[in-house]
Scaffold this motif. Structure first.
Motif, PDB file in Angstrom:
ATOM      1  N   ARG A 289      -1.551   3.723  -2.386  1.00  0.00           N
ATOM      2  CA  ARG A 289      -2.963   3.473  -2.122  1.00  0.00           C
ATOM      3  C   ARG A 289      -3.165   3.208  -0.634  1.00  0.00           C
ATOM      4  O   ARG A 289      -2.207   2.935   0.097  1.00  0.00           O
ATOM      5  N   SER A 290      -4.402   3.272  -0.222  1.00  0.00           N
ATOM      6  CA  SER A 290      -4.694   2.915   1.163  1.00  0.00           C
ATOM      7  C   SER A 290      -4.654   1.394   1.289  1.00  0.00           C
ATOM      8  O   SER A 290      -4.694   0.672   0.288  1.00  0.00           O
TER       9      SER A 290
ATOM     10  N   ALA B  48       0.839  -1.198   0.000  1.00  0.00           N
ATOM     11  CA  ALA B  48       0.000   0.000   0.000  1.00  0.00           C
ATOM     12  C   ALA B  48       0.877   1.252   0.000  1.00  0.00           C
ATOM     13  O   ALA B  48       0.630   2.208  -0.741  1.00  0.00           O
TER      14      ALA B  48
ATOM     15  N   THR C 205       2.510   1.766  -3.473  1.00  0.00           N
ATOM     16  CA  THR C 205       1.626   2.177  -4.566  1.00  0.00           C
ATOM     17  C   THR C 205       0.924   3.496  -4.256  1.00  0.00           C
ATOM     18  O   THR C 205       0.260   4.049  -5.120  1.00  0.00           O
TER      19      THR C 205
ATOM     20  N   ASP D 285      -7.754  -0.149  -0.178  1.00  0.00           N
ATOM     21  CA  ASP D 285      -7.725  -0.129  -1.644  1.00  0.00           C
ATOM     22  C   ASP D 285      -6.754  -1.162  -2.206  1.00  0.00           C
ATOM     23  O   ASP D 285      -6.899  -1.614  -3.341  1.00  0.00           O
ATOM     24  N   THR D 286      -5.753  -1.479  -1.411  1.00  0.00           N
ATOM     25  CA  THR D 286      -4.796  -2.486  -1.875  1.00  0.00           C
ATOM     26  C   THR D 286      -5.428  -3.872  -1.826  1.00  0.00           C
ATOM     27  O   THR D 286      -5.116  -4.742  -2.621  1.00  0.00           O
TER      28      THR D 286
END
Lengths: 186, 416, 980, 94
Positions: free
Chosen positions: C556-557, C551, C554, C560-561
């Motif tokens: 992302r949270s 996470a 990337t 979201d991962t």
């Protein structure tokens, strides 16, 4: 009648009795058995004839004892009827005569091996053998179930007595399974 | 980027900074010449061969989840071409030949390992059937050997030879059978396709098909409409769902097949083995896990998970065959959704919709078919003619009575 | 040096001493110990080696989530690879050995991998080992396979028994910590049928570890009190040492009870383990939570463990893991470890708290905003290097470090139906999501409710809700309700060293970074590419950290991962347990024929036919080769008379006024026209037009038929008939019942068959009274009911006679003795096969599920004048091809020539390639009558090739025999004998 | 799985044998229907991801054929009927 000597399902002259801990297994060779199925649309006729003849026709999943005939439900509009072998070896003929053309009757005596299991509480044994909720079902419960890959009929005669009808050809395997589970249970 | 041992060493010595993404994450274009629905093994292989062998361009693969997330990522990794029937054997043999050169072809080590497969024989009838099959294999150039009991015992002396309910009487062996690192197959094809310009589009679910005047125009997706001249569907497990977008019913049902892996163990089983008296087959991965499976659960399902009875049934088979594995532990189970077809064999064919092509019905034999399936499907997509090894895989074979029923079970998908 | 690290207290029985060995070295422990606690008590921290780099490892946990401390437990046939020392209950005489090391745990030659680790980055093997092509199987892979794997399997049979069983309850409570106990108490007092299962050998869960009070008592004592009350309730079943392994459909749970694993060997007759299938009306998952570590460089040394485990060893087992201990935490639970250890007299040299601010611990060096950045100590921890809030680093000598990165709810079973857990920022962990298994609720720490009060309350509430309880519920005892106060810290950013995420599989932060660099960013790709979470612990401690690293990379949270979901089993399960008693000879039940005991006396050879054991042949004294016996049986039958037990054939009683019409629908040929007292050969098709089964069916009365099926299809034919009866023609008056086992049935065949039978049958069975294909009820031996059928599978004058099964053995003996003058013999399945092939009768090899009536030469039997199953589809173009397969007979041109079933037909001179494949031999025997091998086969266009010569080729056995294609009816083609 | 048998109540699905889509009840008449109709009947399946009516046979029980309405995604069973009753409701008789 005939000169031929019978063998038990276990290949012996006399029925087997096995004791394991608190359990007593008794092979029952003294039961005659026949299937009785109502002919299409003739249930009322069959019920009347059966009543007259003293053949109980219990409701689904039940066993009902009678004076000479007892019976348990096996399928919609079909029962297995038990009677003493000594007096009713020709059970199919006897039932055909009494029930007439309202029923299809077929001899089943030697299709099965019968074991009576007796213990103060058979539940620890049965929970290792089959998925029947033995503690919960009432006295007189009868069902088909599976024990070690074998299709059997199980009848809860009372809290401490169970009758198992297993396929006769697999009598040895069934008894072996009962013995193994009993050793494990107690 | 070309992979090699030298490259691995060079990168190791320079902190692995040079490794590039194995595939891009492109934005979908408005239109492609070819859209392949399904980013599993077959779809990726189709795209790869379309580009590499058939010289096609403007190709996209649409995947609703992640690449290789379907059955190519959830199987027991076995490859073999030990089929019986004329409709099947040339195809699977073609596939095995492609496996044999695959890694050099796509420059990715998928660990294609031909350690041999044996089908154990327990009865004379099974030996007769194995003889029939082995001869068919040899006639098709696939190779086979019939092993007697002693030869099997020499290979695996610890199998249950002395107290078996169904004694081991021998085995049919295909020395060229084996296993492949399944995820690497998807990644290798994906990388090869990406390198040749194929757009691999993940998280893109097809939600409809645009069909005009009997001709496919493109597909509706969760990322909008994407136009296409030709659309190939390779979504085994979900075939009925996707083809319903084109108004088609298929001769197949979706069923769950569970597979299993044990905890890692030191080497025990070299090749692949199937038990002929129960539902059990097994191999050991390079990592040490026993990878094994059995029958499908037996009822229609899209759930990707199974139930306990089949787990027990498989373990019973395993213990009957290998009494030494009683204390080996089952680590993980998983379920894949199989297109179980009406005769146990696949379909690679045109559809009544012009420009729409179908590839599916792989039952639980799809993994080993991956290279040939991709190749044959690419062939069909480009030439509108079936590949010579896949001529029997037609929709109309049921109407015509030309079933390819290896097991002889008839039109009951859960028995194949 | 005995139990050098044992300290006071704990739930062990110090009055008893247990002896055990590890790698051959003797040690001592106490009842209540696990192998891990006992080894730690003896100062042993090094217990294993990692999978890939062979790094020295000790336990990081005190439970089933353990990735490192895996041993080979026991020896011989009982050797158990990969056993977690942290849950292996100590018993007297326990032996364990370390695994995946050579020559020893301390000096492991494969440790070289650690030095070369840079070459073994994630997925390196996908990029190399491809040249030369043949080297993979020959060189690279064998080396890899030998190096891989963990523990080893003995090749000996597992000597222990395993059981299975079935349990039923209103409520299953999974886990007996504070949540589960409170749920159980609530349901138990309400009188509900309850099962409370816990994987530990002592109920109480974390209450056995913690030092705080529940109500007026210490937590462990409160738990013991509740257990005592539950034990007294008849409606409650307490199951310790029982792991619920999976949630399956409709409230069925699998559970493994370890009955004997805490013993040297199971007691007589007792299983090692039992697999229970629990049918639960409702279930509550109260499985608690698992602590997770923090990834930092060299965070894998023996002596570094989860803070909660460090505490547990001290409080529950009376073990100090080290003399000088530090704690590294990002939450208040880690602090608890420092406090408890210090209270136990352990020297807590520092608490390294990654959080800033808050109260400082009194009496302990409490460094806030600090992180551990490295450690030292090859075979066990010697020091940690920390970076303080001001950036200064410092090395502290410690021999144990407790690490707490927070706690992950044990949501596993809730996601067994593929429900995805959802991320809860408040506790920085995944909690159960939507669409879990119906009927399963989650409570306590498993649901993210971490305090003891919350556990007790949610446990009680869950039971009330699950069972719709309305009465008074138990009071909630007072308990701590402190927040966890976690500030996420997944990995420590520092330097170039390796920081482990998945300790067993050696997945480090670097590997996740490489996966990201190569675009393996989907959580599934990450898992598969790096092998994160694929080890025996299934990522119970490491998965979330790997996800968090991805996470961060990337941007992302974590939600979201994504997250991977868990699948059964919760912890690995022995295959023996899953198999139960179905192994060895007990794999499947035996079916024995009525003549089995007689045959056994005679020394007969038996063969498995499905589950049946049938007599294959009956050797006579002096016969050394099976063929001698079989040839004799055939010749004696054809010369005089032979008897064969054919009880295994399926027998179905079909009655009702529509019985005949019903048979017309299920058979391709007609039965309603059959006269009473006669029988007829019947051919049954599947709906797809392929032959399903065959057999003779007799009309015993106006409304009564007896159908015979093949042995193999008895069950499937019955099922099919019920389908036809109930689903297709529900108003037909037809009743079915199987009578296969009710009758002992013998074939009596040969020229003297009638003469012999006349000795036992009471009625007239002359040809006139009982003609060919006659059938009827008779009596034998003075009145025993019997059935007689005049049918022949051998081509001889033959009958099948049936008596109630219990008399079968006696009838056989009676026929042999009464008919002694005809020298009757008993023949087995081999001779049966010889005679039926001589007659061209189809059986298993021909009834292969792929063949039509036309293929078998029986095409005319499919009546087009009536509707029957399979009639329409049997006419499809591909199934009526002129050049399709036809059944033929085959014999070698040279009588010495050999045939093999499964061989293929080739034309003379044709190359052995598929294009020339003419078909195959379905069945082959040696015919003593014809004096040569004979066979049946399916040959393309075979009906037009009778009299031609071809080759039979077996490419598996170098067989190439010139043969003549003949009619399948090779013996007495006119059928004169059977009508005799 | 557990199937709530209309006569016997909840029974383990292990006692049953599965056949497939309940449309197999609707067999065409072989004297009037030809190959194409039978082909459609025997081979083509809707195979839905969702509610599915399917045939199960209580082989280790009372030998009833049942029509079970089950969701193929969740495995939830919402209805169980005797197949004989369903067949009659479809107009099947003798």
């Amino acid at each position: 009648m005939a000169s031929l000597m019978a063998l038990t399902a276990l290949g012996a002259r006399e029925p087997a009795v096995v004791e394991i801990g608190p359990l007593r297994i008794t092979e029952r060779t003294d039961l005659a058995l026949a299937s009785v199925a109502a002919r299409r649309g003739r249930m009322a006729d069959l019920a009347a004839a059966a009543q007259t003849a003293g053949v109980p026709l219990p409701e689904a999943a039940r066993h009902q004892a009678g004076t000479s005939y007892s019976a348990f439900w096996t399928a919609p509009e079909m029962w297995f009827v038990e009677a003493p072998f000594g007096s009713h070896e020709m059970i199919a003929d006897l039932l055909k005569t009494t029930l007439g053309d309202a029923a299809s009757v077929t001899e089943q005596t030697d299709a099965w091996v019968a074991f009576d299991l007796a213990a103060a509480d058979p539940a620890p044994l049965l929970e290792r053998l089959c998925n029947v909720d033995f503690r919960a079902v009432p006295k007189g419960y009868a069902t088909r179930t599976v024990v070690e890959h074998l299709g059997v009929y199980l009848v809860k005669l009372d809290q401490g007595t169970v009758r198992l009808y297993g396929p006769r050809s697999s009598a040895e395997s069934l008894l072996h399974a009962l013995e193994g589970a009993a050793a494990s249970a107690w | 980027m070309r992979y090699s041992g030298f490259r691995v060493i060079a990168e190791a010595l320079t902190g692995h900074k040079g490794w590039k993404p194995v595939w891009r994450d492109p934005t979908p274009q408005a239109e492609y010449d070819y859209i392949i629905i399904g980013g599993g093994g077959h779809g990726l292989a189709t795209a790869y061969y379309l580009a590499k062998e058939f010289g096609q361009a403007r190709i996209a693969v649409l995947e609703k989840g992640y690449l290789g997330g379907g059955n190519v990522g959830r199987n027991t990794t076995i490859i073999r071409s030990n089929y019986l029937l004329d409709g099947n054997e040339p195809f699977y043999e073609f596939s095995l030949k492609l496996w044999e050169g695959l890694e050099q072809d796509f420059n990715y080590n998928a660990m294609v390992s031909q350690r041999g497969i044996i089908n154990l024989i327990h009865t004379d009838a099974q030996r007769d059937a194995a003889t029939r099959r082995g001869n068919a294999m040899i006639l098709h150039g696939a190779g086979a050997r019939l092993l007697n009991r002693d030869e099997v015992r020499a290979m695996y002396p610890w199998l249950n030879f002395d107290n078996a309910r169904f004694p081991i009487k021998g085995a049919l062996m295909q020395p060229r059978g084996g296993t492949v690192r399944h995820d690497a197959v998807a990644w290798g094809y994906a990388r090869g396709a990406d390198m040749r310009g194929v757009d691999l589009i993940q998280n893109c679910e097809v939600t409809g098909m645009r069909i005009e005047n009997g001709r496919i125009r493109g597909v509706e997706t969760s990322r909008g409409f994407i136009g296409a001249k030709k659309v190939g569907v390779a979504v085994a497990g979900s075939s009925s769902k996707v083809m319903a977008h084109a108004g088609m019913r298929l001769p197949m049902e979706s069923h769950v097949l569970q597979a299993f892996v044990s905890e890692g163990l030191k080497p025990l089983i070299d090749g692949v083995m199937t038990f002929g008296a129960g539902h059990f087959y097994v191999s050991q991965s390079d990592k040490g896990g026993l990878v094994f499976g059995g029958d499908i659960d037996g009822y229609n399902s899209y759930a990707q998970r199974g139930n306990l009875p089949v787990i027990e049934d498989v373990a019973e088979g395993g213990m009957a065959l290998m009494p030494a594995i009683g204390r080996v532990r089952l680590l993980r189970t998983w379920g894949g959704i199989m297109d179980m077809s009406m005769d146990g064999s696949p379909i690679i064919d045109k559809t009544p919709v012009e420009g729409l092509y179908f590839n599916g019905g792989w039952c639980y034999g799809g993994f080993k078919a991956t290279p040939a399936s991709g190749w044959a499907f690419a062939h069909l997509l480009v030439k509108d003619e079936p590949h010579k090894t896949a001529t029997a895989y037609r929709f109309d074979r049921f109407l015509k009575g030309l079933m390819i029923d290896e097991k002889g079970q008839g039109a009951q998908p859960n028995l194949h | 040096m005995s139990q050098s690290h044992r300290i006071e207290g704990g739930q062990i029985d110090r009055t008893k001493t247990l002896r055990f060995t590890f790698d051959g070295v003797p040690y001592q422990g106490h009842p209540g110990d696990t192998l891990a606690s006992a080894l730690l008590a003896n100062g042993v921290r090094l217990m294993g080696r990692s999978f890939k780099y062979h790094r020295p490892r000790g336990p990081i946990s005190s439970g089933s989530e353990e990735p490192n401390a895996l041993v080979e437990l026991r020896s011989g046939g009982r050797q158990e690879p990969n056993t977690r020392a942290t849950v292996a209950e100590l018993y007297d005489g326990l032996t364990a050995n370390s695994q995946n090391r050579w020559p020893s745990l301390r000096f492991d030659a494969m440790g070289i991998n650690d030095k070369l680790s840079t070459f073994f980055a994630a997925g390196f093997y996908y990029k190399t080992f491809m040249w030369p092509k043949s080297f993979w199987e020959k060189l690279y892979e064998p080396i890899i396979r030998r190096a891989a794997g963990l523990g080893s399997v003995t090749r000996e049979e597992d000597p222990d028994a395993y059981d299975k069983g079935f349990l039923h309850c209103d409520l299953l409570v999974i886990g007996a910590g504070p949540t589960g106990l409170m749920a159980a108490l609530t349901a138990g007092r309400a009188g509900k049928r309850l099962i409370l299962a816990d994987e530990d050998f002592r109920m109480g869960g974390r209450l056995n570890v913690e030092t705080f009070a529940v109500g007026q008592a210490l937590g462990a004592d409160w738990a013991a009190g509740v257990v005592a009350e539950l034990t007294s309730l008849p409606n409650v079943r307490l199951m310790t040492r029982t792991t619920v392994i999976g949630a399956f459909d409709h409230g069925i749970y699998g559970a493994v009870e370890r009955v004997s694993d805490h013993l040297l060997a199971p007691a007589q007759g007792k299983p090692r383990q039992v697999l229970w299938r629990i049918y639960a009306g409702k279930a509550i998952l109260a499985a608690g939570a698992t602590e997770r570590p923090v990834a930092f460089e060299n965070n894998d040394r023996p002596g570094i463990m989860l803070a909660g485990a460090l505490r547990a060893y001290a409080t529950r087992w009376g073990v100090k893991v080290g003399e000088r201990v530090a704690v590294f935490t990002n939450n208040d639970d880690g602090i608890r470890t420092a406090i408890d250890l210090q209270a136990k007299g352990v020297d807590v040299v520092a608490v390294i708290d990654s959080r800033e601010g808050g109260a400082l611990l009194p009496g302990i060096r409490h460094l806030q905003g600090a992180e551990v950045i490295d450690t030292s100590g090859k075979l066990g921890l010697k020091s940690v290097t920390i970076r303080q809030a001001n950036g200064r680093s410092e090395t502290i000598a410690v021999d144990a470090l407790g690490v707490s990165g927070g706690w992950n709810p044990n949501v596993n079973i809730h996601s067994h139906h593929r429900s995805r857990p959802v991320y809860d920022d408040a506790i920085a962990a995944f909690v159960p999501g939507q669409d879990g298994p119906p009927g399963l609720s989650v409570a306590g720490a498993a649901a993210g409710a971490f305090s003891t009060h919350a556990a007790l309350k949610t446990g009680r509430d869950a039971a009330i809700a699950a069972l719709d309880l309305t009465g008074a519920a138990p009071d909630l005892p007072e308990a701590e309700d402190a927040p966890t106060r976690v500030t996420p810290l997944w990995f420590v950013h520092h330097g170039k060293g390796r920081a482990w995420i998945d300790q067993q599989n050696d997945v480090t932060v670097k590997d996740v970074k490489l996966a990201h660099q190569e675009n393996f960013t989907s959580v599934e790709h990450l898992k598969r590419y790096t092998t994160l979470g694929m080890a025996t612990d299934q990522g119970k401690t490491g998965n979330v950290i790997g996800l968090a690293v991805m996470a961060e990379l990337t941007g992302r949270s974590i939600p979201d991962t994504g997250t991977t979901i868990y699948r059964p089993p919760y912890t690995p399960v022995a295959l023996g347990t899953l198999a139960g008693r179905s192994r060895g000879k007990e794999f499947k039940p035996f079916r024995l024929t009525p003549s089995h005991h007689w045959a056994k006396e005679q020394g007969a050879i038996f063969v498995e036919v499905g589950n049946w054991l049938r007599t294959q042949w009956v050797p006579k004294t002096g016969e050394t080769e099976w063929r001698q016996s079989v040839d004799r049986e055939v010749l004696a039958t054809r010369k005089s008379v032979g008897i064969c037990d054919v009880t295994t054939l399926g027998k179905i009683d079909i009655q009702g006024t529509d019985a005949g019409a019903f048979l017309d629908r299920v058979y391709a040929n007609t039965f309603s026209s059959l006269a009473v007292g006669k029988c007829r050969y019947g051919l049954m098709l599947r709906e797809d037009g392929i032959v399903f089964d065959d057999g003779t069916t007799a009309r015993m009365g106006e409304n009564e038929y007896v159908m015979t099926t093949t042995t193999a299809n008895a069950v499937t034919v019955f099922r099919h008939l019920e389908f036809c009866r109930q689903c297709l023609w529900p108003d037909m008056d037809v009743q079915l019942i199987s009578t296969t086992e009710a009758w002992a049935q013998f074939s009596v065949a040969g020229p003297n068959a009638r003469n012999l039978l006349e000795k036992v049958v009471d009625q007239d069975i002359s040809d006139a009274a009982f003609p060919y294909m006659g059938a009827g009820n008779v009596t034998v031996c003075g009145g025993l009911r019997a059935r007689l059928f005049r049918i022949s599978f051998s081509g001889e004058l033959a009958y099948e006679i049936a008596v109630p099964t219990r008399y079968g053995d006696a009838l056989l003996r009676e026929m042999l003795s009464k008919g002694a003058e005809y020298d009757p013999i008993v023949y087995g399945t081999e001779a049966l096969g010889v005679m039926r092939i001589e007659k061209g009768h189809v059986a298993g090899g021909e009834l292969n599920g792929q063949s039509t009536a036309l293929n078998m030469g029986l095409g005319k039997m499919v009546s087009k004048k009536k509707d029957s199953i399979g009639m329409v589809l049997s006419q499809r173009e591909g199934m009526v091809q002129e050049n399709g397969y036809r059944l033929v007979g085959v014999k070698p041109v040279d009588p010495q020539g050999k045939l093999t079933a499964g061989s293929h037909f080739l034309e003379k001179g044709a190359a052995a390639v598929a294009a020339n494949d003419g078909g195959w031999l379905t069945s082959k025997v040696y015919s003593p009558h014809l004096g040569c091998d004979i066979a049946l086969g399916y040959l393309k266009g075979g009906d037009r090739k009778i009299g031609q010569r071809m080759r039979i080729v077996n490419l598996l056995g170098n067989l190439d025999t010139e043969v003549e294609i003949i009619s399948p009816h090779m013996f007495d083609p006119e059928g004169e004998r059977l009508r005799g | 799985m557990i199937i709530h048998h209309p006569i016997l109540g909840p029974r383990d699905a292990q006692e049953f044998v599965y056949l497939g889509d309940a449309s197999l009840i609707e067999r065409p008449d072989g004297m009037t229907a030809g190959v194409e109709v039978f082909h459609e009947y025997l081979y083509q399946r809707t195979n839905p991801a969702g509610e599915h009516r399917e045939l199960w046979y209580h082989e280790q029980g009372d030998r009833s054929w049942l029509v079970v309405t089950r969701n193929t995604v969740t495995h939830e069973i919402t209805r169980v009927e005797l197949a004989r009753d369903v067949a009659r409701s479809k107009g099947r008789s003798k």
